[in-house]
Each structure stands twice: as structure tokens, then as C-alpha cells.
Design a protein around this motif. Structure first.
Motif, PDB file in Angstrom:
ATOM      1  N   ARG A 232       0.853  -1.186   0.000  1.00 33.80           N
ATOM      2  CA  ARG A 232       0.000   0.000   0.000  1.00 33.80           C
ATOM      3  C   ARG A 232       0.890   1.238   0.000  1.00 33.80           C
ATOM      4  NH1 ARG A 232      -2.302   2.749   4.384  1.00 33.80           N
ATOM      5  NH2 ARG A 232      -1.562   1.052   5.734  1.00 33.80           N
ATOM      6  N   ILE A 233       0.587   2.186  -0.891  1.00 29.89           N
ATOM      7  CA  ILE A 233       1.354   3.422  -0.977  1.00 29.89           C
ATOM      8  C   ILE A 233       0.902   4.344   0.153  1.00 29.89           C
ATOM      9  CG2 ILE A 233       1.999   5.359  -2.446  1.00 29.89           C
ATOM     10  CD1 ILE A 233       2.897   2.643  -3.487  1.00 29.89           C
ATOM     11  N   LEU A 234       1.850   4.723   1.000  1.00 32.56           N
ATOM     12  CA  LEU A 234       1.515   5.562   2.152  1.00 32.56           C
ATOM     13  C   LEU A 234       1.488   7.034   1.783  1.00 32.56           C
ATOM     14  CD1 LEU A 234       3.679   3.688   4.832  1.00 32.56           C
ATOM     15  CD2 LEU A 234       1.256   3.351   4.245  1.00 32.56           C
ATOM     16  N   ASN A 235       2.470   7.502   1.070  1.00 33.61           N
ATOM     17  CA  ASN A 235       2.485   8.890   0.587  1.00 33.61           C
ATOM     18  C   ASN A 235       3.436   8.967  -0.606  1.00 33.61           C
ATOM     19  OD1 ASN A 235       5.273   9.690   1.592  1.00 33.61           O
ATOM     20  ND2 ASN A 235       4.266   9.165   3.542  1.00 33.61           N
ATOM     21  N   GLN A 236       3.273  10.012  -1.390  1.00 29.97           N
ATOM     22  CA  GLN A 236       4.101  10.149  -2.588  1.00 29.97           C
ATOM     23  C   GLN A 236       4.046  11.575  -3.125  1.00 29.97           C
ATOM     24  OE1 GLN A 236       2.595   8.357  -6.294  1.00 29.97           O
ATOM     25  NE2 GLN A 236       0.747   7.763  -5.143  1.00 29.97           N
ATOM     26  N   ARG A 237       5.090  11.905  -3.866  1.00 29.98           N
ATOM     27  CA  ARG A 237       5.194  13.150  -4.629  1.00 29.98           C
ATOM     28  C   ARG A 237       5.876  12.831  -5.947  1.00 29.98           C
ATOM     29  NH1 ARG A 237       8.425  16.603  -3.504  1.00 29.98           N
ATOM     30  NH2 ARG A 237       7.382  18.449  -4.353  1.00 29.98           N
ATOM     31  N   CYS A 238       5.260  13.251  -7.060  1.00 27.81           N
ATOM     32  CA  CYS A 238       5.808  12.957  -8.384  1.00 27.81           C
ATOM     33  C   CYS A 238       5.923  14.232  -9.222  1.00 27.81           C
ATOM     34  CB  CYS A 238       4.938  11.936  -9.105  1.00 27.81           C
ATOM     35  SG  CYS A 238       4.919  10.291  -8.346  1.00 27.81           S
ATOM     36  N   PRO A 239       6.807  15.126  -8.851  1.00 34.58           N
ATOM     37  CA  PRO A 239       6.945  16.357  -9.642  1.00 34.58           C
ATOM     38  C   PRO A 239       7.741  16.114 -10.928  1.00 34.58           C
ATOM     39  CG  PRO A 239       8.532  16.356  -7.864  1.00 34.58           C
ATOM     40  CD  PRO A 239       7.718  15.114  -7.687  1.00 34.58           C
ATOM     41  N   VAL A 240       7.612  17.048 -11.837  1.00 29.84           N
ATOM     42  CA  VAL A 240       8.425  17.053 -13.046  1.00 29.84           C
ATOM     43  C   VAL A 240       9.676  17.872 -12.735  1.00 29.84           C
ATOM     44  CG1 VAL A 240       8.560  17.715 -15.473  1.00 29.84           C
ATOM     45  CG2 VAL A 240       6.413  16.833 -14.532  1.00 29.84           C
ATOM     46  N   ILE A 241      10.842  17.223 -12.779  1.00 32.71           N
ATOM     47  CA  ILE A 241      12.062  17.925 -12.421  1.00 32.71           C
ATOM     48  C   ILE A 241      12.833  18.432 -13.650  1.00 32.71           C
ATOM     49  CG2 ILE A 241      12.335  16.626 -10.284  1.00 32.71           C
ATOM     50  CD1 ILE A 241      14.411  14.893 -11.670  1.00 32.71           C
ATOM     51  N   ALA A 242      12.394  18.025 -14.855  1.00 34.52           N
ATOM     52  CA  ALA A 242      13.013  18.531 -16.077  1.00 34.52           C
ATOM     53  C   ALA A 242      11.899  18.835 -17.065  1.00 34.52           C
ATOM     54  CB  ALA A 242      13.981  17.503 -16.668  1.00 34.52           C
ATOM     55  N   GLU A 243      11.686  20.126 -17.323  1.00 33.13           N
ATOM     56  CA  GLU A 243      10.622  20.585 -18.187  1.00 33.13           C
ATOM     57  C   GLU A 243      11.187  21.001 -19.537  1.00 33.13           C
ATOM     58  OE1 GLU A 243       8.424  23.628 -16.302  1.00 33.13           O
ATOM     59  OE2 GLU A 243       7.880  22.449 -14.559  1.00 33.13           O
ATOM     60  N   PRO A 244      10.310  21.134 -20.560  1.00 34.23           N
ATOM     61  CA  PRO A 244      10.762  21.611 -21.869  1.00 34.23           C
ATOM     62  C   PRO A 244      11.368  22.983 -21.770  1.00 34.23           C
ATOM     63  CG  PRO A 244       8.568  20.669 -22.013  1.00 34.23           C
ATOM     64  CD  PRO A 244       8.900  20.751 -20.554  1.00 34.23           C
TER      65      PRO A 244
END
Length: 245
Positions: A232-244
């Protein structure tokens, strides 16, 4: 008194009797008299100078070719400007991803497999998103590699979401001990902090044209209670660290 036949001076032609004594009449053949005389060298044009071939006009000196090239350049410029303005007015947004499930299969095999379910969301109202081939995904624990594999290619409609299954390959010998111990344990109280990095070539679609080809890098930092079937996923963050750019 001397007679006229003793005079050595020849008699003049009747038609030249009235001419001055220093003027002479020359009889020419009929063909030579009718043919025109050649022009003097000073009056000859540069293109007719003997010994020099006639100059040929260059390819771009033709009016039709220049006119056609101008039309093609104008159409391409108008199309590029229109797409650029439309792209700016639409204000494209990066797609978002998050992890919904993770588990390890065949944990005691030479190369265990890590299955990760990811959901991708397209927040744009008028732009489709192409996830191109060549994407990669890498799972790590405390900067140590756990498993790697490809990111699948697919198309996502505007305002659409889709579940994507990642199949990553691990090495049993190099798998961190904490990850290995959490596979059979379903009641562990020590969650694992993992990092999933996804490098995805993305292309936006506006009308029939595909634009904005760039590689997005998603860096998902998350905690999971176990790597077994009951994970079970407890917490997460998935930002974009390299943008166009």
C-alpha cells in the motif's frame, strides 16, 4: 600637231567624266555588291565576342522559380507562426503521474521483477499527449539501484487518464537487504522510502500537427508499507524535475 592616238593618257569612262581627277571608280562583282559588310569590332556586343560562349542565366534568376520559392516560404512562415501563437494561447501543461501499486514477483529468482502500476493524467483541455518510445524507468532505494526497465509508449487524449504497468528487472545479488526483507513480510512497521525516476519523451498534439518534442523527467518519491501483494502506498510526490526548454 600630234594626233589623239599618240596621247598616252587613257580615256575616262563616260560615267566618270564629271568626277575629280583624284576619284576612281571600282567595278565589284554583283554578289559582292549585294552582300552586307560585317560590323566593325567596336560595335559588337559582349555576348557576341568571338571566342566566348554565350552566358547562361542562373537557376535563381528565373522569375518563375523565384516566385514559387517566395510562395513556399510564405506558406511555411504563416504555418509556423500560427502554430506558435496557438501553442502559446493554449498554455499547455505538463502531464501528471502517480503510483497506485508496487510489488515484487519471483523474489528468489536470479532476476526478480518489480511490477509498478502508474496512472497518467493529461490536464490539457485541447491538447493530446504522445508518450514516445525510448522512455525509461528506474527504481532506487537510498540512491542504490533496485530495478530498471522501459516506459511504455501510448497516446493520451485531452483531459484523459490512463493506467500504465511498468515491468522492471532487478538483480538479486544487488538488491538492497531492506527491500528483500520486506517482500515476504506483510506486517512490517518500517515503511520503505523509494524513488522512481521516469524519463519520458513527450510530444503534444494540436489539431493534426504534433509539436513540442521534449523529454520529461518525473521523480516520484514515495513510501510503501511492504513489497508483497498487500503493498500500500503511504504517501508520494511525483513532480516534473526537467521541463521543456
Amino acid at each position: 600637231m600630234a594626233s589623239a592616238i599618240d596621247d598616252p593618257t587613257p580615256a575616262l569612262h563616260p560615267s566618270t567624266a564629271g568626277l575629280r581627277s583624284d576619284t576612281y571608280a571600282v567595278d565589284l562583282p554583283k554578289d559582292a555588291a549585294r552582300s552586307p559588310l560585317p560590323p566593325p569590332p567596336n560595335n559588337a556586343s559582349a555576348s557576341e565576342t568571338p571566342g566566348q560562349p554565350p552566358q547562361r542565366k542562373g537557376f535563381f534568376s528565373r522569375p518563375r522559380v523565384v516566385f514559387t520559392l517566395l510562395i513556399v516560404f510564405s506558406v511555411l512562415s504563416f504555418t509556423a507562426i500560427s502554430l506558435g501563437v496557438s501553442f502559446l494561447l493554449l498554455s499547455p501543461k505538463n502531464p501528471t503521474v502517480w503510483i497506485s501499486k508496487i510489488l515484487v514477483t519471483h523474489p528468489w529468482a536470479k532476476h526478480p521483477r518489480v511490477l509498478i502500476s502508474v496512472k497518467a493524467q493529461n490536464p490539457n483541455n485541447r491538447l493530446g499527449v504522445y508518450y514516445q518510445t525510448g522512455g525509461t524507468a528506474a527504481l532506487s532505494f537510498k540512491n542504490k539501484s533496485v530495478a530498471t526497465g522501459p516506459f511504455p509508449a501510448f497516446f493520451q487524449e485531452k483531459k484523459g487518464s490512463r493506467a500504465v504497468d511498468l515491468v522492471l528487472r532487478a538483480a538479486n545479488k544487488t538488491m538492497p537487504r531492506q527491500v528483500r526483507n520486506s517482500i515476504p513480510n506483510t506486517t512490517t512497521k518500517l515503511p520503505l522510502s523509494l524513488d522512481l525516476t521516469m524519463n519520458v519523451p513527450v510530444r503534444m498534439k494540436i489539431w493534426p500537427t504534433k509539436i513540442w518534442i521534449e523529454e520529461l523527467v518525473f521523480d516520484c518519491k514515495f513510501k510503501v508499507n511492504t513489497m508483497s501483494n498487500s503493498s500500500r502506498i503511504l504517501n508520494q510526490r511525483c513532480p516534473v524535475i526537467a521541463e521543456p526548454k
